[in-house]
Design a protein around this motif. Structure first.
Motif, PDB file in Angstrom:
ATOM      1  N   VAL A 177      27.003 -86.832 -12.570  1.00 48.10           N
ATOM      2  CA  VAL A 177      27.059 -85.379 -12.830  1.00 48.10           C
ATOM      3  C   VAL A 177      28.345 -84.502 -11.966  1.00 48.10           C
ATOM      4  O   VAL A 177      28.587 -85.030 -11.048  1.00 48.10           O
ATOM      5  N   ARG A 178      28.966 -83.525 -12.481  1.00 52.96           N
ATOM      6  CA  ARG A 178      29.882 -82.643 -11.833  1.00 52.96           C
ATOM      7  C   ARG A 178      29.505 -81.235 -12.355  1.00 52.96           C
ATOM      8  O   ARG A 178      28.785 -81.050 -13.134  1.00 52.96           O
ATOM      9  N   ASN A 179      30.556 -80.390 -11.648  1.00 53.90           N
ATOM     10  CA  ASN A 179      30.583 -79.078 -11.878  1.00 53.90           C
ATOM     11  C   ASN A 179      29.143 -78.221 -11.810  1.00 53.90           C
ATOM     12  O   ASN A 179      28.611 -77.560 -12.827  1.00 53.90           O
ATOM     13  N   LEU A 180      28.451 -78.708 -10.713  1.00 54.26           N
ATOM     14  CA  LEU A 180      27.146 -78.186 -10.718  1.00 54.26           C
ATOM     15  C   LEU A 180      27.337 -76.426 -10.413  1.00 54.26           C
ATOM     16  O   LEU A 180      28.043 -75.903 -10.071  1.00 54.26           O
ATOM     17  N   ARG A 181      26.110 -75.972 -11.267  1.00 52.66           N
ATOM     18  CA  ARG A 181      26.123 -74.383 -11.310  1.00 52.66           C
ATOM     19  C   ARG A 181      24.651 -74.060 -11.079  1.00 52.66           C
ATOM     20  O   ARG A 181      23.753 -74.313 -11.522  1.00 52.66           O
ATOM     21  N   PHE A 182      24.650 -73.430  -9.608  1.00 55.69           N
ATOM     22  CA  PHE A 182      23.430 -72.920  -9.137  1.00 55.69           C
ATOM     23  C   PHE A 182      22.786 -72.204 -10.294  1.00 55.69           C
ATOM     24  O   PHE A 182      23.464 -71.091 -10.624  1.00 55.69           O
ATOM     25  N   TYR A 183      21.457 -72.042 -10.623  1.00 53.52           N
ATOM     26  CA  TYR A 183      20.986 -71.454 -11.581  1.00 53.52           C
ATOM     27  C   TYR A 183      19.825 -70.542 -10.806  1.00 53.52           C
ATOM     28  O   TYR A 183      20.237 -69.182 -10.844  1.00 53.52           O
ATOM     29  N   LYS A 184      18.926 -70.626 -10.166  1.00 47.85           N
ATOM     30  CA  LYS A 184      18.112 -69.738  -9.473  1.00 47.85           C
ATOM     31  C   LYS A 184      16.931 -70.827  -8.358  1.00 47.85           C
ATOM     32  O   LYS A 184      16.859 -71.956  -8.766  1.00 47.85           O
ATOM     33  N   SER A 185      16.389 -70.018  -7.809  1.00 45.64           N
ATOM     34  CA  SER A 185      15.362 -70.868  -7.056  1.00 45.64           C
ATOM     35  C   SER A 185      13.867 -70.255  -7.234  1.00 45.64           C
ATOM     36  O   SER A 185      13.880 -69.103  -7.787  1.00 45.64           O
TER      37      SER A 185
END
Length: 105
Positions: free
Chosen positions: A34-42
């Motif tokens: 995978v690439r272009n990781l986007r943090f959503y939330k914790s």
């Protein structure tokens, strides 16, 4: 019987960034890069006294899934319309799947 699905998950290893954890766990459990990781939330996870981190990502390369059978019973690709609505709103996984289903992620 209704099937219930979840997202790939795993534990952070010592010295590893959370982004490195995402790359490693996805590769180990599905054989996908995978690439272009986007943090959503914790979200705190009381069952293991840990903290979950949710990321969205894009496929990087082949879409051929190779299931790590001691971690997953199955894995697959789904159209947004095939993902059942999550009415529980209890877990980060369910919330993220709902965001994807609605086209918001």
């Amino acid at each position: 019987p209704v099937k219930h699905y979840a997202l790939v998950a795993g534990f952070n290893e010592i010295g590893e960034s959370i982004e490195e954890t995402v790359h490693r766990e996805v590769l180990e459990e599905t054989g996908l890069r995978v690439r272009n990781l986007r943090f959503y939330k914790s979200q705190p996870w009381v069952f293991t006294d840990t903290l979950l981190f949710g990321f969205f990502a894009e496929l990087d390369g082949s879409d051929k899934i190779t299931v790590q059978e001691d971690e997953l019973s199955e894995a697959g690709w789904f159209y947004r319309s095939e993902i059942p609505e999550d009415r529980t709103h209890l877990s980060l996984t369910g919330e993220m799947m709902e965001q994807f289903r609605k086209g918001l992620a």
